[in-house]
Design an enzyme around this catalytic site. Sequence first.
Site, PDB file in Angstrom:
ATOM      1  N   GLY A   1      31.061  38.616  39.165  1.00  0.00           N
ATOM      2  CA  GLY A   1      31.539  37.231  39.172  1.00  0.00           C
ATOM      3  C   GLY A   1      32.036  36.773  37.812  1.00  0.00           C
TER       4      GLY A   1
ATOM      5  CG  HIS B   1      36.882  40.383  37.696  1.00  0.00           C
ATOM      6  ND1 HIS B   1      36.490  39.370  36.861  1.00  0.00           N
ATOM      7  CD2 HIS B   1      35.934  41.349  37.569  1.00  0.00           C
ATOM      8  CE1 HIS B   1      35.352  39.692  36.260  1.00  0.00           C
ATOM      9  NE2 HIS B   1      34.995  40.890  36.663  1.00  0.00           N
TER      10      HIS B   1
ATOM     11  N   GLY C   1      37.550  49.119  36.454  1.00  0.00           N
ATOM     12  CA  GLY C   1      38.372  48.940  35.264  1.00  0.00           C
ATOM     13  C   GLY C   1      38.064  49.941  34.161  1.00  0.00           C
TER      14      GLY C   1
ATOM     15  CD  GLN D   1      30.358  49.647  35.315  1.00  0.00           C
ATOM     16  OE1 GLN D   1      29.290  49.099  35.091  1.00  0.00           O
ATOM     17  NE2 GLN D   1      31.451  48.971  35.594  1.00  0.00           N
TER      18      GLN D   1
ATOM     19  CB  VAL E   1      43.657  42.808  32.410  1.00  0.00           C
ATOM     20  CG1 VAL E   1      44.507  41.555  32.249  1.00  0.00           C
ATOM     21  CG2 VAL E   1      44.090  43.595  33.642  1.00  0.00           C
TER      22      VAL E   1
ATOM     23  CB  SER F   1      32.194  37.840  32.884  1.00  0.00           C
ATOM     24  OG  SER F   1      32.929  38.358  33.969  1.00  0.00           O
TER      25      SER F   1
HETATM   26  P1  AMP Z   1      32.140  43.021  35.873  1.00  0.00           P
HETATM   27  O1  AMP Z   1      32.260  41.806  36.713  1.00  0.00           O
HETATM   28  O2  AMP Z   1      32.269  42.759  34.399  1.00  0.00           O
HETATM   29  O3  AMP Z   1      30.954  43.874  36.236  1.00  0.00           O
HETATM   30  O4  AMP Z   1      33.414  43.899  36.201  1.00  0.00           O
HETATM   31  C1  AMP Z   1      33.765  44.240  37.513  1.00  0.00           C
HETATM   32  C2  AMP Z   1      34.886  45.236  37.479  1.00  0.00           C
HETATM   33  O5  AMP Z   1      36.002  44.661  36.793  1.00  0.00           O
HETATM   34  C3  AMP Z   1      34.521  46.528  36.726  1.00  0.00           C
HETATM   35  O6  AMP Z   1      35.120  47.625  37.382  1.00  0.00           O
HETATM   36  C4  AMP Z   1      35.150  46.290  35.370  1.00  0.00           C
HETATM   37  O7  AMP Z   1      35.477  47.487  34.689  1.00  0.00           O
HETATM   38  C5  AMP Z   1      36.407  45.540  35.762  1.00  0.00           C
HETATM   39  N1  AMP Z   1      36.930  44.792  34.616  1.00  0.00           N
HETATM   40  C6  AMP Z   1      36.238  43.917  33.829  1.00  0.00           C
HETATM   41  N2  AMP Z   1      37.041  43.470  32.841  1.00  0.00           N
HETATM   42  C7  AMP Z   1      38.246  44.070  33.011  1.00  0.00           C
HETATM   43  C8  AMP Z   1      39.492  44.024  32.305  1.00  0.00           C
HETATM   44  N3  AMP Z   1      39.650  43.276  31.225  1.00  0.00           N
HETATM   45  N4  AMP Z   1      40.514  44.781  32.766  1.00  0.00           N
HETATM   46  C9  AMP Z   1      40.353  45.563  33.862  1.00  0.00           C
HETATM   47  N5  AMP Z   1      39.224  45.648  34.563  1.00  0.00           N
HETATM   48  C10 AMP Z   1      38.175  44.910  34.148  1.00  0.00           C
END
Ligand code: AMP
Length: 286
Positions: A31, A37, A149, A155, A178, A188
């Site tokens: 979230g 995302h 991502g 991860q 991104v 986040s």
């Molecule tokens: P999180 O909500 O931070 O656990 O991220 C959820 C998914 O979004 C994971 O696969 C992250 O690697 C991806 N993600 C988070 N930030 C970015 C970003 N800046 N660019 C691309 N993917 C992202």
Amino acid sequence: MIIFKTRQSLHQYLEFCRSNQRTIGFVPTMGALHQGHLELIKTAAARCQVVVCSIFINPTQFNDPADFQKYPKTIEADIRLLEASNTTVLFLPEVEELYPSGTSELEHYDLGYLETVLEGSFRPGHFQGVAQVMRRLLQAVNADFLFMGQKDYQQCMVVNRLLQLTNSHTALLTCPTVREADGLAMSSRNKRLNAQERQNATAISRSLTYLRQHLKPGKLDSLKAEAQRQLLAHGFKVDYVEFANSDTLELINEWNGTMPLVALIAAFQNEVRLIDNMLMHAEKAI
Ligand code: AMP
């Protein structure tokens, strides 16, 4: 967009989709959604007929209880963003739904070397938590494709290992990081930075770019030390600045000029821990 809170109701709906030969793409998140995302969702929608996004702040992957307590929560805004995107289904479970027997004494995964370096060594238990929640989410969604991502480089490797360990048919597709206009990787956790910290935070992507521009065959110590110096000058407390083989994550201190490398940084801007990475050759496309 349909919101499901239980595994059973989600499963029933997705079985119906599958029986109609619809391909299922899955984007797991915690979230506090941002453009990073939303790009994953866009990529998933271009490839799959059904896009499932999950929002779940997984308690078992936080090695620091304060980090868990302070993790940003913006569920109303998240739902609005998802409604305006190509998301078909939002899976929004409570902790008890994914961990009906509680969150202690959970199963252990053999993540091997990946759990011993970088994030693995600085955040003990973190990747076990990631594997535990991903196993539960993957069982609930049973997706054809999983979109994650590159921002969380290690991860992605851990999840790939989990998919192998569990003989999963789901294929992981890694999407490029991104960034904000000034280079900061979207996260986040950026929401927790004050104005000064936010400005300082751009030093991470600038240091990674510096490493990419100055990389030469031979010893890498002085290059890493210069990046550390740049981060310290911008108020960072540095966990690591490292080069690694981008296929295996083996740490590299002397480069032969041909091995594919990724540079990875983790550092604190006061209370907020940020991570980022950059491939030293062309960015990986999915
Ligand atoms: P999180 O909500 O931070 O656990 O991220 C959820 C998914 O979004 C994971 O696969 C992250 O690697 C991806 N993600 C988070 N930030 C970015 C970003 N800046 N660019 C691309 N993917 C992202």
